[in-house]
Scaffold this active site. Structure first.
Site, PDB file in Angstrom:
ATOM      1  N   CYS B  82       0.823  -1.218   0.000  1.00  0.00           N
ATOM      2  CA  CYS B  82       0.000   0.000   0.000  1.00  0.00           C
ATOM      3  C   CYS B  82       0.854   1.263   0.000  1.00  0.00           C
ATOM      4  O   CYS B  82       1.553   1.530  -0.974  1.00  0.00           O
ATOM      5  CB  CYS B  82      -1.009  -0.044   1.157  1.00  0.00           C
ATOM      6  SG  CYS B  82      -2.329   1.157   0.976  1.00  0.00           S
ATOM      7  N   HIS B 191      -3.923  -5.120   0.096  1.00  0.00           N
ATOM      8  CA  HIS B 191      -3.489  -5.584   1.412  1.00  0.00           C
ATOM      9  C   HIS B 191      -3.540  -7.112   1.470  1.00  0.00           C
ATOM     10  O   HIS B 191      -4.602  -7.671   1.743  1.00  0.00           O
ATOM     11  CB  HIS B 191      -4.393  -4.991   2.500  1.00  0.00           C
ATOM     12  CG  HIS B 191      -4.159  -3.539   2.700  1.00  0.00           C
ATOM     13  ND1 HIS B 191      -3.235  -3.056   3.595  1.00  0.00           N
ATOM     14  CD2 HIS B 191      -4.701  -2.461   2.096  1.00  0.00           C
ATOM     15  CE1 HIS B 191      -3.208  -1.739   3.536  1.00  0.00           C
ATOM     16  NE2 HIS B 191      -4.090  -1.344   2.640  1.00  0.00           N
ATOM     17  N   GLU B 193      -2.536  -9.011   3.725  1.00  0.00           N
ATOM     18  CA  GLU B 193      -2.853  -9.446   5.087  1.00  0.00           C
ATOM     19  C   GLU B 193      -4.346  -9.363   5.379  1.00  0.00           C
ATOM     20  O   GLU B 193      -4.811  -9.858   6.408  1.00  0.00           O
ATOM     21  CB  GLU B 193      -2.045  -8.614   6.097  1.00  0.00           C
ATOM     22  CG  GLU B 193      -2.524  -7.189   6.347  1.00  0.00           C
ATOM     23  CD  GLU B 193      -2.138  -6.177   5.278  1.00  0.00           C
ATOM     24  OE1 GLU B 193      -1.656  -6.577   4.195  1.00  0.00           O
ATOM     25  OE2 GLU B 193      -2.339  -4.966   5.512  1.00  0.00           O
TER      26      GLU B 193
END
Lengths: 257, 218
Positions: B82, B191, B193
Site C-alpha cells: 500500500c 493488502h 494481510e
C-alpha cells in the site's frame, strides 16, 4: 470484472458477547464474536463490522481483547465502532487489529473530530456512521434527519447535508442506517440510500432492515450502495454469506465468490 | 531461524501484517521493528503502511529508516504494501506533491473526481474493496488463481515509468499497477494481510521466495 460489491455481516457486541437488538431494544444473545466472525470469514464475508454497544469502561477493555483475538484469526478487514470519543480510542483499536473505525456520536458533538482523525490516521480508516430517520410528513418533499441515542434523540441535522459535510472533513466511507427500518426486516430505505450515495464521493454501506436476500440486491441496484450490511439474517442461520452472494450474483450484482 | 522484519515507522496496521505472517509461516521469526540494525540483519523485510504519504516520508526520515530501506530493497526480498509501495516511487501527488524514496521510477497519482467506469457511472474514491488483479508471471503469484480478488483501499495509484515493472494490474476507471516487481523487490497496492486465502498465499510465497525475479520464458 471490476470492483465487487461487499457483503458485511455486523456483530453488535455487549461486554464481549454478540447481541442483536430489534429496533435497538429487544436483545437476544447470539454468541461469541470471534467464533461468529470466523464462521462468516469461512463463508466468504468481505468484511466484518463490530459495533461495541457496551456502556461501561471495563467493557471497553473486553472489547479490545476481542478485537485482538478476532484480528489474529480472521484475515479480512475489520471495522469497529461504538463509544469512540478521542484519537486515543482510535489508536487503541487500530493497534488491536481493527482496520477501520466507525464514528457516530462524537462527530455530532464535535465535527472537527472527524477531520483530526482523518489527518492522523488517514481517511481510509475513518467510517462515519449515520443514523437517519425520515422526518417529512406525507406529501412533503422527503427529508431525513440525524438521530442519536438509538433513534430517540433528534439533532436537527439534515442527513444528506451531514453526509456531505462528513466527507468534506475526511470520512472515507459512510455507514448509513435507516432508523425507520432497522430491525423491521422490511428492506433498506432505498430512497434514502440512493440519495446519500449520490450525494457523496466515498463508498456508502447500506444498513437497517434486511429480511430477505432480495433486499441485499435492491440495496445495490436501486439504492446504489457500495456495500450492504446485515446482522440477524446471518446470525440466526437463516442464510449463509455464500447463499447471499450466490443470490446476488444470479441477479447481476458483481460479488467476490 | 529465518527472520522477517516488519518495518515499524508509526504508520498504522503493522500487527495485522505480523499476525498474518505468523499464521502462514509459524517456523519464521516475525519481528515488528523500527531499528535500522534489525532491518539490516533481517533475512527479508516487509514495508507496510497506511495513512498519508507526507507523514510517512517524514517518519521514515525522522527515524533514520531511508538508508536501511534502500539497502534492503537492493539486497534481499522486500515486500512493500500500500503506502509502502507508493513510498518506493519518485514522487506522489498527495499532500500537494511529496518526494518519495525514488527506489523505483515513476509517480503516484490521485484517482481524480471524474473517475468513471465503462458504462459512464461515477466511481467512488477511495477504491475500497475486492478487485481482480491480472497477474504477470512471478513466483509470488504461485498457487493463486488468475481470477483471485484482493482487498484494496486507496485513493492514489502508482504509475511506473517502465511498463516492465508491472507484475499485476487492476482496473478501476483507469488501468493501474496493482503490483510491481524488480529483482528482490515486490510491491503491492492491495493488502495481502486482509485478502483472505489469496492474500495469505501471497505472504506464504514471499516467505518462501529466494528473491529471484519473475521466471522469464524467452
Amino acid at each position: 470484472m471490476g470492483l465487487a460489491r461487499r457483503i458485511i455481516p455486523c456483530l453488535d457486541v455487549d461486554r464481549g458477547r454478540v447481541v442483536k437488538g430489534v429496533r435497538f431494544v429487544d436483545i437476544r444473545d447470539a454468541g461469541d464474536p470471534v467464533e461468529i466472525a470466523r464462521r462468516y470469514d469461512e463463508q466468504g464475508a468481505d468484511e466484518i463490522t463490530f459495533l461495541d454497544i457496551t456502556a461501561s469502561h471495563e467493557g471497553r477493555d473486553t472489547t479490545l481483547a476481542v478485537v485482538e483475538r478476532m484480528a489474529s484469526e480472521v484475515f479480512i478487514p475489520l471495522t469497529v465502532g461504538g463509544g469512540i470519543r478521542e484519537l486515543g480510542d482510535i489508536r487503541k483499536l487500530l493497534n488491536a487489529g481493527a482496520d477501520k473505525v466507525g464514528i457516530n456520536t462524537a462527530a455530532i458533538q464535535r465535527p472537527e473530530f472527524v477531520y483530526e482523525a482523518a489527518e492522523r490516521f488517514g481517511s481510509q480508516c475513518i467510517v462515519v456512521a449515520i443514523d437517519a430517520k425520515k422526518v417529512s410528513a406525507h406529501g412533503e418533499p422527503l427529508r431525513w434527519e440525524i438521530f442519536t441515542h438509538g433513534g430517540r434523540r433528534a439533532t436537527g441535522l439534515d442527513a444528506i447535508e451531514w453526509a456531505r459535510r462528513m466527507v468534506a472533513l475526511g470520512a472515507g466511507e459512510i455507514l448509513l442506517t435507516s432508523m425507520d427500518r432497522d430491525g423491521t426486516r422490511d428492506g433498506f430505505d432505498l430512497v434514502l440510500t440512493r440519495a446519500i450515495s449520490e450525494a457523496v464521493s466515498v463508498p456508502v454501506i447500506a444498513s437497517g432492515g434486511v429480511g430477505t436476500l432480495q433486499h441485499l440486491v435492491d440495496g445495490v441496484v436501486e439504492g446504489h450502495a457500495d456495500a450492504v450490511l446485515a446482522a440477524s439474517i446471518f446470525h440466526f442461520g437463516e442464510f449463509t454469506i455464500g447463499e447471499a452472494k450466490a443470490y446476488m450474483a444470479a441477479h447481476g450484482v458483481e460479488v467476490r465468490l | 531461524m529465518q527472520r522477517v522484519v516488519v518495518v515499524d515507522y508509526g504508520m498504522g496496521n503493522l500487527h495485522s501484517v505480523a499476525k498474518a505472517l505468523g499464521r502462514v509461516a509459524p517456523e519464521v521469526e516475525v519481528v515488528v521493528s523500527g531499528e535500522a540494525a534489525l532491518i539490516d540483519g533481517a533475512d527479508r523485510v516487509v514495508f507496510p503502511g497506511v495513512g498519508a504519504i507526507r507523514d510517512c516520508m517524514a517518519e521514515l526520515g525522522r527515524r533514520g529508516l531511508v538508508a536501511p530501506l534502500r539497502r534492503a530493497a537492493a539486497e534481499k526480498p522486500l515486500l512493500a504494501i500500500c503506502i509502502g509501495m507508493q513510498a518506493l516511487m519518485d514522487s506522489s501527488e498527495e499532500n500537494g506533491g511529496t518526494r518519495c524514496l525514488g527506489i523505483l521510477p515513476g509517480s503516484v497519482r490521485h484517482f481524480g473526481p471524474e473517475l468513471q467506469d465503462e458504462q459512464g457511472n461515477t466511481l467512488k474514491v477511495p477504491h475500497m474493496g475486492w478487485n481482480v488483479v491480472r497477474q504477470e508471471p512471478h513466483p509470488l503469484w504461485r498457487g493463486i488463481g488468475q481470477d483471485a480478488r484482493f482487498y484494496f483501499v486507496h485513493s492514489y495509484y502508482v504509475e511506473p515509468a517502465q511498463r516492465e515493472l508491472v507484475a499485476g494490474s487492476c482496473e478501476y476507471g483507469v488501468d493501474f499497477a496493482a503490483a510491481l516487481a524488480r529483482g528482490t523487490l515486490f510491491a503491492v497496492q492491495f493488502h495481502p494481510e486482509k485478502s483472505h486465502t489469496a492474500g495469505l498465499q501471497l505472504l506464504a510465497n514471499f516467505v518462501a521466495w529466494d528473491g529471484r525475479d519473475r521466471e522469464r520464458t524467452c
